[in-house]
Design a protein around this motif. Structure first.
Motif, PDB file in Angstrom:
ATOM      1  N   LEU A  27     -18.155 -22.195  57.408  1.00  0.00           N
ATOM      2  CA  LEU A  27     -17.721 -22.574  58.735  1.00  0.00           C
ATOM      3  C   LEU A  27     -18.111 -23.708  59.376  1.00  0.00           C
ATOM      4  CD1 LEU A  27     -17.507 -18.905  60.146  1.00  0.00           C
ATOM      5  CD2 LEU A  27     -15.796 -20.183  58.997  1.00  0.00           C
ATOM      6  N   SER A  28     -19.479 -24.177  59.314  1.00  0.00           N
ATOM      7  CA  SER A  28     -19.767 -25.595  59.632  1.00  0.00           C
ATOM      8  C   SER A  28     -19.481 -26.721  58.674  1.00  0.00           C
ATOM      9  CB  SER A  28     -21.375 -25.386  59.857  1.00  0.00           C
ATOM     10  OG  SER A  28     -22.249 -25.204  58.831  1.00  0.00           O
ATOM     11  N   ALA A  29     -18.959 -26.630  57.740  1.00  0.00           N
ATOM     12  CA  ALA A  29     -18.726 -27.556  56.662  1.00  0.00           C
ATOM     13  C   ALA A  29     -17.610 -28.453  57.392  1.00  0.00           C
ATOM     14  CB  ALA A  29     -18.136 -27.129  55.293  1.00  0.00           C
ATOM     15  N   ARG A  30     -17.750 -29.834  57.142  1.00  0.00           N
ATOM     16  CA  ARG A  30     -16.835 -30.765  57.894  1.00  0.00           C
ATOM     17  C   ARG A  30     -15.534 -30.700  56.737  1.00  0.00           C
ATOM     18  NH1 ARG A  30     -16.946 -36.184  55.920  1.00  0.00           N
ATOM     19  NH2 ARG A  30     -18.066 -36.258  53.802  1.00  0.00           N
ATOM     20  N   THR A  31     -14.780 -31.173  57.399  1.00  0.00           N
ATOM     21  CA  THR A  31     -13.086 -31.117  56.713  1.00  0.00           C
ATOM     22  C   THR A  31     -12.720 -32.707  56.723  1.00  0.00           C
ATOM     23  OG1 THR A  31     -11.848 -30.813  58.491  1.00  0.00           O
ATOM     24  CG2 THR A  31     -12.553 -28.724  57.800  1.00  0.00           C
ATOM     25  N   PRO A  32     -11.590 -32.929  55.943  1.00  0.00           N
ATOM     26  CA  PRO A  32     -10.907 -34.220  55.909  1.00  0.00           C
ATOM     27  C   PRO A  32     -10.196 -34.531  57.368  1.00  0.00           C
ATOM     28  CG  PRO A  32     -10.470 -33.071  53.875  1.00  0.00           C
ATOM     29  CD  PRO A  32     -10.917 -32.307  54.897  1.00  0.00           C
ATOM     30  N   CYS A  33     -10.053 -33.395  58.150  1.00  0.00           N
ATOM     31  CA  CYS A  33      -9.792 -33.809  59.547  1.00  0.00           C
ATOM     32  C   CYS A  33     -10.872 -34.191  60.466  1.00  0.00           C
ATOM     33  CB  CYS A  33      -8.819 -32.446  60.248  1.00  0.00           C
ATOM     34  SG  CYS A  33      -7.611 -32.080  59.022  1.00  0.00           S
ATOM     35  N   ALA A  34     -11.154 -35.391  60.732  1.00  0.00           N
ATOM     36  CA  ALA A  34     -12.393 -35.842  61.409  1.00  0.00           C
ATOM     37  C   ALA A  34     -12.937 -35.016  62.379  1.00  0.00           C
ATOM     38  CB  ALA A  34     -12.196 -37.396  61.609  1.00  0.00           C
ATOM     39  N   GLU A  35     -12.014 -34.485  63.378  1.00  0.00           N
ATOM     40  CA  GLU A  35     -12.408 -34.023  64.534  1.00  0.00           C
ATOM     41  C   GLU A  35     -12.789 -32.194  64.385  1.00  0.00           C
ATOM     42  OE1 GLU A  35      -7.912 -33.877  64.428  1.00  0.00           O
ATOM     43  OE2 GLU A  35      -9.636 -35.426  63.996  1.00  0.00           O
ATOM     44  N   TYR A  36     -12.426 -31.790  63.191  1.00  0.00           N
ATOM     45  CA  TYR A  36     -12.534 -30.553  62.846  1.00  0.00           C
ATOM     46  C   TYR A  36     -13.534 -30.296  61.705  1.00  0.00           C
ATOM     47  CZ  TYR A  36      -8.169 -29.638  65.136  1.00  0.00           C
ATOM     48  OH  TYR A  36      -7.167 -29.476  65.974  1.00  0.00           O
ATOM     49  N   ASP A  37     -14.529 -29.036  61.988  1.00  0.00           N
ATOM     50  CA  ASP A  37     -15.229 -28.365  60.955  1.00  0.00           C
ATOM     51  C   ASP A  37     -14.496 -27.437  60.508  1.00  0.00           C
ATOM     52  OD1 ASP A  37     -15.746 -26.651  62.733  1.00  0.00           O
ATOM     53  OD2 ASP A  37     -18.038 -26.880  62.626  1.00  0.00           O
ATOM     54  N   VAL A  38     -14.816 -26.543  59.392  1.00  0.00           N
ATOM     55  CA  VAL A  38     -13.989 -25.470  59.089  1.00  0.00           C
ATOM     56  C   VAL A  38     -13.668 -24.679  60.099  1.00  0.00           C
ATOM     57  CG1 VAL A  38     -13.875 -23.397  57.584  1.00  0.00           C
ATOM     58  CG2 VAL A  38     -14.546 -25.770  56.598  1.00  0.00           C
ATOM     59  N   ARG A  39     -14.670 -24.239  61.154  1.00  0.00           N
ATOM     60  CA  ARG A  39     -14.514 -23.022  62.072  1.00  0.00           C
ATOM     61  C   ARG A  39     -13.538 -23.583  63.133  1.00  0.00           C
ATOM     62  NH1 ARG A  39     -17.502 -19.128  64.061  1.00  0.00           N
ATOM     63  NH2 ARG A  39     -18.979 -19.665  62.819  1.00  0.00           N
ATOM     64  N   ALA A  40     -13.741 -24.855  63.353  1.00  0.00           N
ATOM     65  CA  ALA A  40     -12.673 -25.602  64.302  1.00  0.00           C
ATOM     66  C   ALA A  40     -11.264 -25.760  63.687  1.00  0.00           C
ATOM     67  CB  ALA A  40     -13.073 -26.843  64.888  1.00  0.00           C
ATOM     68  N   LEU A  41     -11.128 -25.917  62.401  1.00  0.00           N
ATOM     69  CA  LEU A  41      -9.708 -25.750  61.695  1.00  0.00           C
ATOM     70  C   LEU A  41      -9.177 -24.428  61.931  1.00  0.00           C
ATOM     71  CD1 LEU A  41      -7.407 -27.617  60.446  1.00  0.00           C
ATOM     72  CD2 LEU A  41      -8.994 -27.563  58.526  1.00  0.00           C
ATOM     73  N   LEU A  42      -9.879 -23.582  61.508  1.00  0.00           N
ATOM     74  CA  LEU A  42      -9.309 -22.132  61.603  1.00  0.00           C
ATOM     75  C   LEU A  42      -9.002 -21.712  62.993  1.00  0.00           C
ATOM     76  CD1 LEU A  42     -12.129 -20.331  59.280  1.00  0.00           C
ATOM     77  CD2 LEU A  42      -9.625 -20.742  58.755  1.00  0.00           C
ATOM     78  N   ASN A  43      -9.687 -22.110  63.859  1.00  0.00           N
ATOM     79  CA  ASN A  43      -9.433 -22.022  65.408  1.00  0.00           C
ATOM     80  C   ASN A  43      -8.147 -22.659  65.570  1.00  0.00           C
ATOM     81  OD1 ASN A  43     -10.546 -20.839  68.138  1.00  0.00           O
ATOM     82  ND2 ASN A  43     -10.023 -23.242  68.590  1.00  0.00           N
ATOM     83  N   HIS A  44      -7.919 -24.034  65.149  1.00  0.00           N
ATOM     84  CA  HIS A  44      -6.574 -24.611  65.444  1.00  0.00           C
ATOM     85  C   HIS A  44      -5.434 -23.635  64.863  1.00  0.00           C
ATOM     86  CE1 HIS A  44      -3.619 -27.953  65.093  1.00  0.00           C
ATOM     87  NE2 HIS A  44      -3.897 -27.379  63.905  1.00  0.00           N
ATOM     88  N   LEU A  45      -5.474 -23.295  63.565  1.00  0.00           N
ATOM     89  CA  LEU A  45      -4.726 -22.414  62.966  1.00  0.00           C
ATOM     90  C   LEU A  45      -4.268 -21.115  63.903  1.00  0.00           C
ATOM     91  CD1 LEU A  45      -5.596 -23.043  59.432  1.00  0.00           C
ATOM     92  CD2 LEU A  45      -3.627 -23.830  60.340  1.00  0.00           C
ATOM     93  N   LEU A  46      -5.162 -20.460  64.331  1.00  0.00           N
ATOM     94  CA  LEU A  46      -5.019 -19.383  65.067  1.00  0.00           C
ATOM     95  C   LEU A  46      -4.624 -19.322  66.371  1.00  0.00           C
ATOM     96  CD1 LEU A  46      -8.469 -17.436  64.125  1.00  0.00           C
ATOM     97  CD2 LEU A  46      -6.000 -16.601  63.688  1.00  0.00           C
TER      98      LEU A  46
END
Length: 193
Positions: A27-46
């Motif tokens: 969940l704390s891993a960074r993603t290709p979306c610079a402003e999102y880690d995995v948790r933040a990207l899942l939050n975005h989707l939800l």
């Protein structure tokens, strides 16, 4: 583009498989979306999923008390929540009528087909983002890659102006259709964690 309705369920199935491969420590891993880690990207989707669903059903958007960043939607049951939301989006956008006519995404009136392409893009592009974040690959059907590229190219300038896409990434001459779609949305196809 109601013919894209048939692409939703297979893209969602691939997306769901990626979700099931995400562990608590990811969940704390960074993603290709610079402003999102995995948790933040899942939050975005939800956060945005109910808005997309409402647009597909052509109903009023959800009432929200906070913005995306403050929402904190990734709890212990996040996988169940995202899987249920994914199933609802497949139910709505797997039907050609969701792609027809006009709808609203919040206060913005637009063709329903644009929202359908956004949902397809969420599954395909954010699926890739999540897969890359946890060191996995993703299998994108050629038809889905073509649809995502066409949509990304059509709304690229506006999406970049709204900071939805990053600056376009130049890809090699021999790039696949999906790699070109990634580059068009500001993603580097060669990104590694």
């Amino acid at each position: 583009m109601s013919e894209h309705a048939a692409l939703i369920a297979p893209a969602a199935a691939e997306f769901a498989g990626i979700l099931r491969g995400i562990g608590e420590t990811d969940l704390s891993a960074r993603t290709p979306c610079a402003e999102y880690d995995v948790r933040a990207l899942l939050n975005h989707l939800l956060y945005w999923g109910p808005w997309l669903e409402a647009a597909g059903r052509k109903t009023s958007p959800p009432e929200v008390a906070t913005g995306e960043a403050e929402a904190g939607l990734v709890g212990a049951d996040w996988l169940d929540a995202v899987e249920k939301q994914t199933a609802r989006l497949v139910d709505v956008f797997g039907a050609p009528e969701a792609w027809q006519g006009m709808t609203a995404l919040g206060t913005a009136e637009m063709p329903a087909s644009i929202v359908g392409d956004m949902v397809l893009g969420e599954f395909v592009l954010h699926g890739w983002d999540l897969a890359r974040a946890v060191g996995r690959s993703v299998d994108v059907a050629p038809e889905a890659a073509e649809a995502v590229l066409a949509s990304a190219a059509a709304m690229g300038d506006q999406a970049r102006a709204m900071k939805v896409y990053g600056e376009e990434v130049v890809v090699s001459d021999g790039a696949t259709t999906f790699e070109r779609a990634l580059g068009t949305t500001g993603r580097n196809p060669d990104w590694v964690r």
